[in-house]
Design an enzyme around this catalytic site. Structure first.
Site, PDB file in Angstrom:
ATOM      1  CB  SER A  23     -65.417  18.149 -29.341  1.00 36.77           C
ATOM      2  OG  SER A  23     -66.399  18.790 -29.713  1.00 36.77           O
TER       3      SER A  23
HETATM    4  N1  SAH Z   1     -68.198  16.621 -33.111  1.00 35.12           N
HETATM    5  C1  SAH Z   1     -67.470  17.854 -34.149  1.00 35.12           C
HETATM    6  C2  SAH Z   1     -67.707  19.198 -33.205  1.00 35.12           C
HETATM    7  C3  SAH Z   1     -67.616  20.162 -34.160  1.00 35.12           C
HETATM    8  S1  SAH Z   1     -67.702  21.656 -33.656  1.00 35.12           S
HETATM    9  C4  SAH Z   1     -65.897  17.441 -34.036  1.00 35.12           C
HETATM   10  O1  SAH Z   1     -65.507  16.612 -33.000  1.00 35.12           O
HETATM   11  O2  SAH Z   1     -65.454  17.726 -34.827  1.00 35.12           O
HETATM   12  C5  SAH Z   1     -69.548  22.018 -33.661  1.00 35.12           C
HETATM   13  C6  SAH Z   1     -70.121  21.743 -35.176  1.00 35.12           C
HETATM   14  O3  SAH Z   1     -71.650  22.093 -35.409  1.00 35.12           O
HETATM   15  C7  SAH Z   1     -69.601  22.463 -36.319  1.00 35.12           C
HETATM   16  O4  SAH Z   1     -69.060  21.712 -37.250  1.00 35.12           O
HETATM   17  C8  SAH Z   1     -70.570  23.628 -36.843  1.00 35.12           C
HETATM   18  O5  SAH Z   1     -70.408  23.858 -38.075  1.00 35.12           O
HETATM   19  C9  SAH Z   1     -72.031  22.618 -36.739  1.00 35.12           C
HETATM   20  N2  SAH Z   1     -73.094  23.354 -36.580  1.00 35.12           N
HETATM   21  C10 SAH Z   1     -73.254  24.679 -35.895  1.00 35.12           C
HETATM   22  N3  SAH Z   1     -74.627  25.142 -36.029  1.00 35.12           N
HETATM   23  C11 SAH Z   1     -75.327  23.878 -36.754  1.00 35.12           C
HETATM   24  C12 SAH Z   1     -76.774  23.680 -37.176  1.00 35.12           C
HETATM   25  N4  SAH Z   1     -77.557  24.369 -36.735  1.00 35.12           N
HETATM   26  N5  SAH Z   1     -76.920  22.562 -37.454  1.00 35.12           N
HETATM   27  C13 SAH Z   1     -75.916  21.608 -37.732  1.00 35.12           C
HETATM   28  N6  SAH Z   1     -74.556  21.818 -37.386  1.00 35.12           N
HETATM   29  C14 SAH Z   1     -74.325  23.068 -36.645  1.00 35.12           C
END
Ligand code: SAH
Length: 213
Positions: free
Chosen positions: A64
């Protein structure tokens, strides 16, 4: 895994950028000045690590944007020792910020590749979330509920009911809601049955995926 004075300098500049964009909470700004974001990214993006932008990580996901991480973290109003559930561990960058804010962090990730990678990586940097879980964020984490706050870091097409019901009374859920574009939405649990809702404008996230395959 190097963190140099140059990186620290770039982080302080990043802190100035997100301050200008409106982040005020000192503990959040301090956490952003400390977490070595460049180590959470693929080496091909190293030069960009301290720009205020989202970047690709493994499994077609993104780390993010720092402003977004700070914005969500600020709205959670974390107190030391708070039990916090994060949905979407991803690179672990937001997880690290939550740890520095003194939260006991439980974080769920649905992509096995990211779950494995981040589970190994965070302890190497001395970030120790209470538990990282490979699972589906839509159902939350009943066995550890209730939580002081819940943060969703992927775009949710709707607000999953289990997340609301896993909040303590007084607890906060911050979740970007929408398909193409998401509205950052804060729910505060006022009682067993009542929630106050506040909206904070448009953001863009990768989608919160509904099925696991
Ligand atoms: N906080 C993270 C953001 C990652 S993007 C960072 O700063 O790196 C969002 C993340 O949500 C991804 O890794 C994706 O795989 C995860 N995601 C998507 N759907 C999901 C679900 N149903 N349950 C858990 N994680 C999920």
């Amino acid at each position: 895994m190097k963190d140099t004075f140059k990186h620290k300098g770039l982080r302080l500049k990043l802190v100035e950028v997100i301050k200008k964009k409106g982040i005020k909470n000192e503990a959040v700004l301090d956490a952003i000045s400390k977490v070595p974001r460049h180590l959470f990214m693929d080496s091909s993006f190293l030069d960009h690590a301290y720009q205020d932008k989202a970047f690709p990580i493994a499994a077609d996901q993104t780390i993010s944007q720092p402003y977004t991480v700070a914005f969500q973290s600020e709205l959670l109003e974390i107190k030391k020792g708070d039990k916090v559930l994060e949905i979407g561990t991803g690179s672990g960058y937001q997880t690290a910020v939550l740890c520095l804010l003194g939260a006991k962090v439980f974080s769920i990730e649905r992509q096995q590749e990211l779950f494995r990678k981040t589970s190994k990586f965070l302890p190497k940097l001395n970030y120790r979330p209470k538990k990282l879980i490979f699972g589906d964020g839509y159902i939350g984490l009943t066995e550890e509920a209730p939580f002081d706050s819940i943060i969703v870091t992927a775009g949710a097409p709707f607000v999953p009911k289990p997340l609301l019901s896993q909040l303590k009374v007084g607890g906060r859920l911050i979740i970007p809601v929408g398909d193409e574009v998401q509205i950052m939405t804060l729910f505060i649990r006022k009682s067993e049955t009542e929630f106050a809702k506040q909206e904070f404008g448009e953001f863009r996230f990768v989608p919160l995926l509904e099925d696991k395959n």
